[in-house]
Design a protein around this motif. Structure first.
Motif, short mmCIF file in Angstrom:
data_model
loop_
_atom_site.label_atom_id
_atom_site.label_comp_id
_atom_site.label_asym_id
_atom_site.label_seq_id
_atom_site.Cartn_x
_atom_site.Cartn_y
_atom_site.Cartn_z
N ARG A 200 1.21 -1.25 0.14
CA ARG A 200 -0.04 -0.19 0.20
C ARG A 200 0.55 1.30 -0.19
NH1 ARG A 200 -5.28 1.77 2.13
NH2 ARG A 200 -5.82 -0.05 2.46
N THR B 227 0.56 3.83 -2.68
CA THR B 227 0.41 5.63 -2.43
C THR B 227 2.13 5.71 -2.81
OG1 THR B 227 -0.31 4.72 -0.82
CG2 THR B 227 0.22 6.97 -0.97
N LEU C 42 -6.03 7.50 -0.17
CA LEU C 42 -4.72 6.51 0.38
C LEU C 42 -3.33 7.22 1.37
CD1 LEU C 42 -3.98 5.10 -3.40
CD2 LEU C 42 -4.69 3.69 -1.17
N LEU D 264 -1.64 5.47 5.38
CA LEU D 264 -0.21 5.53 5.13
C LEU D 264 0.23 4.76 6.41
CD1 LEU D 264 1.19 8.40 3.31
CD2 LEU D 264 0.97 5.71 2.59
#
Length: 525
Positions: free
Chosen positions: A3, A7, A130, A134
């Motif tokens: 992730r 991002t 996103l 984080l």
């Protein structure tokens, strides 16, 4: 971990996309420093803090705004060959939407605009989510410190300026827009000051007479998209120059004198009213705001000048089909718009009324008046997408316009036409040759020693169609049956014949009003 990297990649991709309209895909950076810093800071910020979420969504909003600016920049560059100006261009959004509706139809236009807005909204919400979510612990923390130190270090030391793949595209775009807005505002203040000064008789309200043209019909005819590129570049130059040569021969046989030159238009690819206003006012009307300021001022124009000379002022405006407050402010005695032209033939694609019919109506209007005319024409047969390309008809067959029925229904698929730049390049020259042909035929038939016709382009065609961004020079041809009316122009930089000379720099359109006064005004008499 996935992730976090996703991002970073998406934020970086969105930011570098904003540089494409300015730099092109080959010169754009591949690493956005502001993206590194943003992802690094938010990764180190505790996730449960409301402030972090606000910063995340605010940052995503700014990125989306930058993307919207980049999209607007692309459109503006393609159509007008200049960068987007947020101080000026938002007022043009309704006009853009109207053009979309007229050319693509209401359903397609709504679908296109809706899809664009939904895509920007989805990008904004997606990036915001996103950034707000984080990861804060583990391996991403090490990555966050690494990106933050790298981004801040390169930014503070200025090392990124020597590294071609690295840049600050989002910040650069927003900074350029802010600078452009400040400069535009300063320029507008200067223009406002110019409107309020009285440096010459032309600045005063009421107009100044032109006694050298007191008994002369004066026709000021703007030919749509007639730029110097049409004379200099293939595939346009062939048919256009052939037409100019044929006009020169026809004028010689008719006993007409002609002088040609080059003038610089304040606009490119569109917004023809700026060119009209610059010629009429003697001011450089280079933006819609300047145009609005001019209309709000008591500044006199050529319309006032010729009315003081004893002319009846007439506007022949086939593309005006709604209320036109600007026309009332400018003070024409008569406005022959779409309705008053009383055209009963078919609408030929974007060109609602063919040029030859407008010239035909001008001849009829001339017969209705005893005073000399000052007639301003906005000719539109050479308007993109240049379909259908028609041919001149016998003048005695025009009547109410039904003679144009043979071209009914041609070129109606605007969505396909506007997406075909190669096809438009092939049609542009012949369409422009038609516009010049009917203007030339009118001159050969009806221009005499008591007529001065000024035939000029309003602006160059759109850069996206031409395939390059041209300068803003357009041809101007002045035609009369009285060689004494043409002789002063030849002494002031114009070239005999239909081909403009390149020996001298082009005049500004704003200089034409003053030139007419020097040659035919009070000082010349």
């Amino acid at each position: 971990m996935v992730r976090w990297w996703l991002t970073l990649l998406l934020v970086n991709a969105a930011l570098i996309a904003t540089a494409i309209p300015r730099l092109g895909s080959t010169a754009m950076p591949w690493l956005a420093l502001e993206g590194l810093i943003l992802v690094g800071v938010l990764s180190l910020w505790p996730r449960k803090r409301l402030a972090r979420r606000l910063v995340a969504y605010a940052s995503a909003t700014l990125i989306v705004l930058a993307l919207a600016c980049a999209l607007g920049d692309t459109i503006t560059q393609e159509i007008q060959g200049r960068p987007l100006n947020l101080y000026l261009d938002p007022s043009q959004v309704p006009i853009l939407l109207e053009l979309l509706r007229d050319n693509l139809g209401l359903p397609v236009s709504i679908a296109l605009v809706t899809a664009t807005l939904l895509a920007l909204l989805a990008i904004g919400l997606g990036l915001g989510h996103l950034l707000a979510s984080l990861p804060h612990h583990g391996a991403p923390r090490c990555c966050a410190w690494g990106t933050l130190v790298l981004g801040v270090g390169l930014a503070l030391l200025g090392l990124w300026r020597d590294m071609e793949p690295v840049g600050t595209p989002g910040i650069t775009l927003l900074t350029e827009q802010a600078t452009r807005a400040y400069e535009t505002r300063a320029s507008l203040r200067d223009f406002d000051a110019r409107l309020s000064t009285r440096e010459s008789p032309l600045d005063a309200p009421g107009g100044q007479p032109l006694p050298g043209l007191a008994k002369t019909d004066v026709i000021l005819a703007f030919v749509e998209s007639y730029g110097m590129a049409a004379l200099e570049r293939e595939p346009f130059a062939g048919p256009v120059n052939a037409r100019l040569d044929a006009m020169a021969e026809a004028f010689a046989q008719a006993g007409l004198s002609v002088a040609s030159g080059r003038v610089s238009s304040p606009t490119l690819g569109g917004q023809s009213r700026l060119a009209h206003a610059s010629v009429l006012s003697g001011l450089w009307v280079s933006s819609p705001l300047r145009y609005a300021r001019l209309l709000e001022s008591p500044r006199a124009t050529l319309i006032d000048d010729f009315e003081r000379t004893g002319h009846t002022s007439v506007a022949m405006m086939p593309a005006i089909y709604r209320d036109w407050p600007a026309g009332r402010r400018l003070g024409y005695d008569e406005i022959h718009d779409d309705a008053r032209l009383d055209y009963r033939g078919p609408r030929l694609g974007w060109v609602t009324i063919p040029d030859q019919f407008v010239w035909h109506r001008l001849r009829q209007v001339r017969r209705e008046h005893r005073n000399p005319l000052f007639a301003e024409l906005a000719l539109i047969s050479s308007h993109a997408p240049w379909v259908p390309v028609i041919e001149p008809l016998p003048w005695d067959a025009l009547d109410d316009g039904h003679a144009f029925t043979r071209w009914k229904g041609e070129g109606s698929d605007f969505l396909e036409l506007w997406g075909d730049n190669d096809g438009m390049r092939q049609r542009y020259g012949p369409a422009l040759a038609y516009s010049l042909a009917v203007a030339g035929e009118y001159a050969a038939r009806y221009v005499n020693d008591e007529t001065l016709m000024i035939l000029l382009g309003d602006h160059q065609a759109a850069p996206g169609m031409l395939g390059f961004t041209p300068d803003r020079e357009v041809p101007v041809h002045v035609i009369s049956g009285d060689p004494d009316l043409i002789a002063p122009l030849l002494e002031h930089g114009f070239q005999h014949g239909m081909q403009p000379s390149h020996d001298k720099p082009a005049r500004s359109m704003a200089e034409l009003r003053g030139l007419l006064h020097r040659l035919y005004g009070v000082e010349a008499n």
